[in-house]
Design an enzyme around this catalytic site. Structure first.
Site, mmCIF file in Angstrom:
data_model
loop_
_atom_site.group_PDB
_atom_site.id
_atom_site.type_symbol
_atom_site.label_atom_id
_atom_site.label_comp_id
_atom_site.label_asym_id
_atom_site.label_seq_id
_atom_site.Cartn_x
_atom_site.Cartn_y
_atom_site.Cartn_z
ATOM 1 N N MET A 264 0.844 -1.195 0.000
ATOM 2 C CA MET A 264 0.000 0.000 0.000
ATOM 3 C C MET A 264 0.876 1.239 0.000
ATOM 4 O O MET A 264 1.824 1.341 0.769
ATOM 5 C CB MET A 264 -0.927 -0.017 1.229
ATOM 6 C CG MET A 264 -1.799 1.194 1.364
ATOM 7 S SD MET A 264 -2.904 1.361 -0.055
ATOM 8 C CE MET A 264 -3.135 3.133 -0.063
ATOM 9 N N GLU A 265 0.498 2.197 -0.848
ATOM 10 C CA GLU A 265 1.343 3.350 -1.146
ATOM 11 C C GLU A 265 1.153 4.533 -0.226
ATOM 12 O O GLU A 265 1.420 5.671 -0.607
ATOM 13 C CB GLU A 265 1.081 3.806 -2.590
ATOM 14 C CG GLU A 265 -0.268 4.503 -2.830
ATOM 15 C CD GLU A 265 -1.367 3.586 -3.286
ATOM 16 O OE1 GLU A 265 -2.363 4.077 -3.834
ATOM 17 O OE2 GLU A 265 -1.237 2.353 -3.085
ATOM 18 N N ASN A 266 0.720 4.339 1.020
ATOM 19 C CA ASN A 266 0.519 5.461 1.942
ATOM 20 C C ASN A 266 1.659 6.473 1.826
ATOM 21 O O ASN A 266 2.825 6.096 1.794
ATOM 22 C CB ASN A 266 0.465 4.957 3.382
ATOM 23 C CG ASN A 266 -0.357 3.704 3.525
ATOM 24 O OD1 ASN A 266 -1.545 3.699 3.288
ATOM 25 N ND2 ASN A 266 0.305 2.616 3.900
ATOM 26 N N HIS A 298 6.356 0.000 -7.898
ATOM 27 C CA HIS A 298 4.954 0.396 -8.060
ATOM 28 C C HIS A 298 4.512 1.302 -6.918
ATOM 29 O O HIS A 298 3.943 2.381 -7.151
ATOM 30 C CB HIS A 298 4.083 -0.863 -8.097
ATOM 31 C CG HIS A 298 2.624 -0.592 -8.252
ATOM 32 N ND1 HIS A 298 2.000 -0.567 -9.473
ATOM 33 C CD2 HIS A 298 1.654 -0.319 -7.341
ATOM 34 C CE1 HIS A 298 0.718 -0.287 -9.310
ATOM 35 N NE2 HIS A 298 0.486 -0.146 -8.014
ATOM 36 N N GLU A 299 4.768 0.897 -5.679
ATOM 37 C CA GLU A 299 4.308 1.709 -4.551
ATOM 38 C C GLU A 299 5.055 3.036 -4.481
ATOM 39 O O GLU A 299 4.465 4.066 -4.143
ATOM 40 C CB GLU A 299 4.465 0.924 -3.245
ATOM 41 C CG GLU A 299 3.788 -0.434 -3.235
ATOM 42 C CD GLU A 299 2.331 -0.414 -3.666
ATOM 43 O OE1 GLU A 299 1.646 0.607 -3.467
ATOM 44 O OE2 GLU A 299 1.859 -1.433 -4.205
#
Length: 885
Positions: A264-266, A298-299
């Site tokens: 997850m890219e938080n 990607h993230e």
């Protein structure tokens, strides 16, 4: 868990909120049983909307107090909404509530794992932490204070930059974080745990210094070097390729074993499933190393394509996901280096697309890249949004070129940095940055890729006039759903009888334009005329898979062999090998006859294997048979057992007929020296593993002990997981006598490593069925002491792999697979609806099955649908599946 009436949300109903939230000041007093959350919000009145109450989202929360400008106010709770009669102006809102992280088995919001606190807020998890306008277009600046027991939770992390930290009374401590960039609530993150970190300080091209940190459990630090190297490479690449720099003082990655997604890219604090983060040669395969590099990239790339510019609403999900998958693909291909290694990357992308997304496009959950409605947004984190979405972004680059695409992306950020926008905004920026382009002149036609479901089918037929030296190529398109034509770029070339590339000269032009061009199929049918074609050509169409379509080019075996032997486009050489195999397998299935591979096909495969110029990685891909799911997509009525029987017969004949060649390939492609996850070494190991698998198969069938013995020895002695696991897979796939002993040895050796044990479960779940042995083994594994439904990785490794990706074992005439599926979906849904919904997708294509599978599948779906306690996640999937009957 959300139950009861399913509310359908429609894209055309979007309205901006009555209130915005400018700043968020959060304080979390962390306790597993009762975490206290104090939220101070600067609420801004949206003058463009009529005044009304402030309605906040909240799930499984206990409200304690609500205040506006320092004064207590009343509120109303209705289901998962908190309604406040707010003033018609800006104001400060303070809310105090509690939540229970240790009971949060859904792993959405704030939850506990391994004695620590973690969060997952995409898509709608923040509402499980505190009451909020939990929607992506509400972007705020966050300041977060965490307080927790210092001994149990020595590391306290949140988004952005660390402002201060210190000790508190009672053995507690605190940390205060501030993220200067406005973000939606889905990008909020908190971690509190006993972790250690690998750290690296870097100076970027812009001259700024940054601290990079990868946090993991104690004992896993030695498995983080590859992730850190991947992060550094991603930062360097994004700034060099697109001029996008790292914008925070530090960038943090945290690994957790209980996580519904890959990562997850938080903003500034990426949280990763450990399966997408940890790697060492002893525990991770080449594919794991490659996957980790891609997911880290990607993230990180989301920092701009998703965080700095985000989605206005969840219907625009592909705005960030499709775009970022495209960017991580470009990164991976650049990291691969050689043209051949880049081609293998593309082949693997398309193989995955055909195995998962094409069936999705044809199944009950089919939807456009930009959906028009949903019941549960978690169900739309799909291959269509991600993988097909990436293909659509790739079409921009095909039409505009790399330079034109980069100009479009630059304009996109200039216009929309700090905003929540739509797919239309992205398309417009691409067109406006490239005036006079085909895209700019046909933008509305291009945007049908976002609005129309289904996979377009392109039919191509060529006609050669030897007297006039004129070649006409006729293309047509349809998708079987009555949709309008789309803009389809077809990269192509022509080959002569000896494989030579022919010059391409359009009718009416005086000179040729090289040997490759891109045809634009814009209408239902079009004809393209080439002149001065001196010999009858073989068309090489859709080079590089220039558009996500199904192609029927009507080529003969001789023409496919010409492409396989000579095409300058590596993708189309691979595609020719797949088509040759597909034609033979489907021919046997359609005729209801045993498959017998002809000498011409076997000779062609031998020629690929022995070819001195082809890379090993390409050979490994070209010699693999098409996936069962892709084979099924070519049939109107699907008999999974007939496909399984034909594929197994093909592998057996390839193994036996090329026995000496496989022995040569195994010996010639051993890798000496220390382990490196390089494209060259990984390719050699891939081909050696394929050779070993087929040698063990041939030996097991003939009762010879030598190659199974070698494989067993390799399971025990290999110095890297790629070779060790490849040998174990060879034994298990062949149902060799030594398979059980090898499985036991492998389990005993890696019993302490959860990620490796996931591989152990997965391998057994995906083994080719033989006499019901795999199905019986899966049932026993459900009772194994190491199996649990509470960990998503473990549930996926056994159940999802078996039900979703092993059709030969899952689809049984006695309906046993369907009964197991329905029972396990129900059990998992009570624990983790998101994980259950992934498992439920195994029945998306049930309506295409032949009897008795079709009738039995329908009974299982109906039995599941009758359960009153199903979550919205699972109910939406089951309901849509039954609607196609």
């Amino acid at each position: 868990m959300r139950e009861g009436h399913a509310h359908v949300i429609h894209r055309h109903d979007y309205q901006a909120p009555t209130y915005w939230i400018a700043t968020v000041d959060l304080t979390l007093d962390l306790d597993p049983a009762k975490t206290l959350v104090t939220s101070k919000l600067a609420v801004k009145r949206n003058a463009n909307q009529p005044h009304g109450p402030l309605v906040l989202h909240g799930e499984e929360l206990t409200p304690l107090r609500v205040m506006i400008d320092g004064e207590p106010v009343s509120f109303r709770q209705d289901g998962n909404e908190l309604t406040i009669d707010a003033p018609d102006r800006d104001f400060e809102l303070v809310i105090r509530n509690t939540c229970c992280p240790e009971k949060n088995t859904a792993l959405s919001g704030l939850y506990t794992s391994g004695g620590g606190f973690f969060t997952q807020c995409e898509a709608e998890g923040f509402r499980r932490i505190t009451y909020f306008l939990d929607r992506p277009d509400v972007m705020a600046v966050y300041t977060v204070t965490l307080r927790a027991d210092k001994t149990k939770y020595p590391v306290l992390l949140s988004n952005g930059n660390l402002l201060e930290q210190g000790d508190l009374d009672g053995g507690k401590h605190f940390a205060k974080w501030h993220d200067p960039f406005p973000k939606p609530s889905y990008l909020f993150a908190v971690v509190a745990a006993d972790l250690v970190a690998r750290e690296q300080r870097i100076r970027t091209r812009s001259g700024k210094d940054h601290l990079l940190q990868v946090f993991v459990r104690r004992g896993d630090l030695d498995k983080t070097e590859h992730a850190m190297n991947s992060l550094i490479a991603s930062i360097v690449w994004d700034e060099a390729r697109f001029g996008l720099p790292l914008d925070l003082e530090r960038f943090m990655i945290v690994g957790v074993s209980d996580f519904n997604m890959g990562a997850m890219e938080n903003k500034g604090l990426n949280i990763f499933n450990t399966s997408a983060l940890l790697a060492s040669p002893a525990t991770a395969t080449d594919a794991d190393f490659q996957r980790i590099e891609a997911i880290v990239a990607h993230e990180y790339f989301h920092n701009w394509t998703g965080n700095r510019v985000t989605c206005r609403d969840w219907f625009q999900l592909s705005l960030k996901e499709g775009l970022t998958v495209f960017r991580d693909r470009e990164f991976s291909m650049d990291m691969a280096g050689s043209p051949s290694a880049r081609a293998v990357q593309r082949i693997q992308q398309v193989r995955a697309l055909r195995a998962v997304q094409f069936p999705e496009d044809a199944g009950s959950m089919a939807h456009p890249v930009r959906p028009d409605s949903y019941v549960e947004i978690n169900n739309f984190y799909t291959a269509t949004v991600y993988e097909k979405g990436a293909e659509v972004v790739g079409l921009y680059q095909t039409l505009l070129g790399r330079e034109g695409f980069a100009k479009g992306l630059k304009l996109y950020f200039e216009r929309h940095d700090g905003q929540a926008v739509t797919c239309d905004d992205f398309a417009q920026a691409m067109a406006d940055a490239n005036p006079g382009s085909q895209l700019a002149s046909q933008l509305d036609l291009f945007k049908r890729w976002y609005s129309q479901p289904g996979t377009p089918r392109v039919t191509a037929r060529g006609q050669y006039d030897a007297e006039s030296h004129r070649y006409t190529l006729r293309l047509s398109q349809h998708n079987g759903k009555g949709e309008l034509p789309q803009l389809i770029p077809v990269r192509m070339g022509l080959l002569g009888p000896e494989g030579q590339a022919l010059p391409l000269q359009w009718e009416g032009e005086l000179a040729s334009h090289g040997s490759e061009t891109v045809l634009l199929l814009e209408q239902t049918e079009q004809a393209f005329h080439f002149v001065n074609v001196l010999v009858e050509p073989t068309p090489s169409l859709l080079r590089g898979f220039s558009a996500p379509v199904l192609l029927d080019d009507g080529l003969s075996d001789a023409q496919l062999l010409n492409l396989l032997q000579h095409d300058s486009d590596a993708f189309n050489r691979w595609e020719a090998s797949q088509r040759l195999a597909l034609n033979r397998i489907l021919g046997a299935v359609r005729a209801g006859q045993p498959l017998v591979l002809d000498a011409a096909y076997l000779d062609a495969m031998r020629a690929v294997l022995r070819h001195p110029q082809l890379d090993a990685a390409f050979k490994a891909e070209a010699l693999r048979l098409p996936e069962a799911a892709y084979l099924a997509e070519q049939l109107q009525v699907v008999d999974p057992q007939a496909i399984h029987t034909a594929v197994e017969a093909a592998w057996t004949q390839i193994a036996q007929a090329l026995r000496a060649d496989w022995e040569w390939a195994f010996e010639a492609h051993q890798v000496s020296g220390g382990y490196r996850p390089s494209a060259e070494d990984a390719g050699r190991r891939a081909l050696a593993n394929l050779a070993l698998s087929l040698l063990v198969r041939a030996s097991t069938l003939s009762g010879e002990p030598v190659w199974p013995g070698k494989a067993y020895q390799r399971v025990k002695d290999a110095d890297n997981m790629t070779e060790r696991f490849g040998a174990l897979a060879a034994l298990v796939s062949a149902h060799a006598p030594l398979a059980d002993a090898a499985l036991a040895h492998f389990h005993a050796q890696f019993a302490h490593d959860a990620l490796v044990i996931d591989k152990w479960f997965m391998l057994q779940a995906r083994a080719p069925e033989r006499d019901g042995k795999v199905f019986e083994r899966v049932k026993k594994l459900l009772q194994h002491p190491d199996f649990t439904l509470k960990n998503p990785n473990r549930a996926r490794s056994l159940l999802v792999q078996f039900c979703n990706f092993n059709p030969g074992a899952f689809h049984r005439a006695d309906a046993g697979g369907y009964v197991l599926w329905a029972d396990q979906v129900a059990h998992l849904d009570a624990i983790n609806p998101q994980a259950a919904s992934r498992l439920a997708r195994a029945m998306d294509r049930w309506a295409t099955l032949a009897e008795p599978f079709r009738g039995a599948a329908k009974v299982a779906l109906q039995r599941l649908a009758e359960r009153s306690t199903l979550s919205n996640d699972v109910r939406e999937i089951v309901t849509k599946a039954l609607e196609v009957a």
